[in-house]
Design an enzyme around this catalytic site. Structure first.
Site, PDB file in Angstrom:
ATOM      1  N   ASP A 116       0.893  -1.232   0.074  1.00  0.00           N
ATOM      2  CA  ASP A 116      -0.001   0.101  -0.007  1.00  0.00           C
ATOM      3  C   ASP A 116       0.867   1.022  -0.145  1.00  0.00           C
ATOM      4  O   ASP A 116       1.907   1.353   0.591  1.00  0.00           O
ATOM      5  CB  ASP A 116      -0.962  -0.105   1.391  1.00  0.00           C
ATOM      6  CG  ASP A 116      -2.080  -0.932   1.091  1.00  0.00           C
ATOM      7  OD1 ASP A 116      -2.192  -1.436   0.027  1.00  0.00           O
ATOM      8  OD2 ASP A 116      -2.507  -1.382   2.025  1.00  0.00           O
ATOM      9  N   ASP A 135      -6.898  -1.587  -4.461  1.00  0.00           N
ATOM     10  CA  ASP A 135      -7.806  -1.430  -3.451  1.00  0.00           C
ATOM     11  C   ASP A 135      -8.921  -0.422  -4.158  1.00  0.00           C
ATOM     12  O   ASP A 135     -10.173  -0.845  -3.762  1.00  0.00           O
ATOM     13  CB  ASP A 135      -7.583  -0.749  -2.295  1.00  0.00           C
ATOM     14  CG  ASP A 135      -6.437  -1.627  -1.435  1.00  0.00           C
ATOM     15  OD1 ASP A 135      -6.329  -2.842  -1.489  1.00  0.00           O
ATOM     16  OD2 ASP A 135      -5.521  -0.967  -0.673  1.00  0.00           O
TER      17      ASP A 135
END
Length: 156
Positions: A116, A135
């Protein structure tokens, strides 16, 4: 089905390119963070061993492979569901969701965790969480499926 598969492949490749840039070109794991358009958009490296917001975060092989299995099962279920769906919006949404899910599965297999790196804050609220292109795709794909299928949606 072809439209769904091509969309999934496009999203998967887009996710892989973004992670290659962040991990290999910029080397964000070493840099830690880059302010792009502060505070709205920043790059902040985070390895997610769990699901959203680090829930179920555990660096164990059991959790890792369980999350991979669940993601693959959901991917297969969505693909199976779409086999009779005629609506273009639903198939594209499914492809976006599947491409994002497979992007995060790739990370778990290759790195042991999901990479991330996108961080957004606004209006005096400092968001401590990072996310990635996959995501965003999962969220948009799920929302698209909700809006394009069901009682109120019409297939074309």
């Amino acid at each position: 089905m072809l439209r769904m598969c091509l969309t999934a492949a496009f999203v998967f490749v887009l996710d892989r390119i973004s992670k290659w840039l962040v991990l290999d070109v910029i080397d964000l794991p070493s840099v830690g963070g880059i302010d792009v358009l502060p505070p709205v958009l920043n790059l902040r490296m985070a390895w997610n061993f769990g699901v959203n917001f680090g829930l179920l975060a555990d660096d164990s092989a059991l959790v890792r492979w369980s999350l991979i299995t669940v993601a693959l099962a959901i991917t297969l279920a969505v693909a199976f569901w779409m086999r009779n769906e005629r609506g273009a919006a639903a198939r594209i949404s499914a492809g976006v969701l599947i491409g994002g899910a497979l992007g995060n599965v790739f990370d778990r297999i290759a790195y042991g965790a999901v990479a991330d790196f996108l961080n957004m804050s606004c209006c005096g609220i400092d968001n401590p969480y990072s996310f990635n292109v996959a995501d965003v795709a999962i969220f948009i794909g799920a929302a698209g499926l909700i809006l394009s299928t069901g009682n109120g949606a019409k297939s074309s």
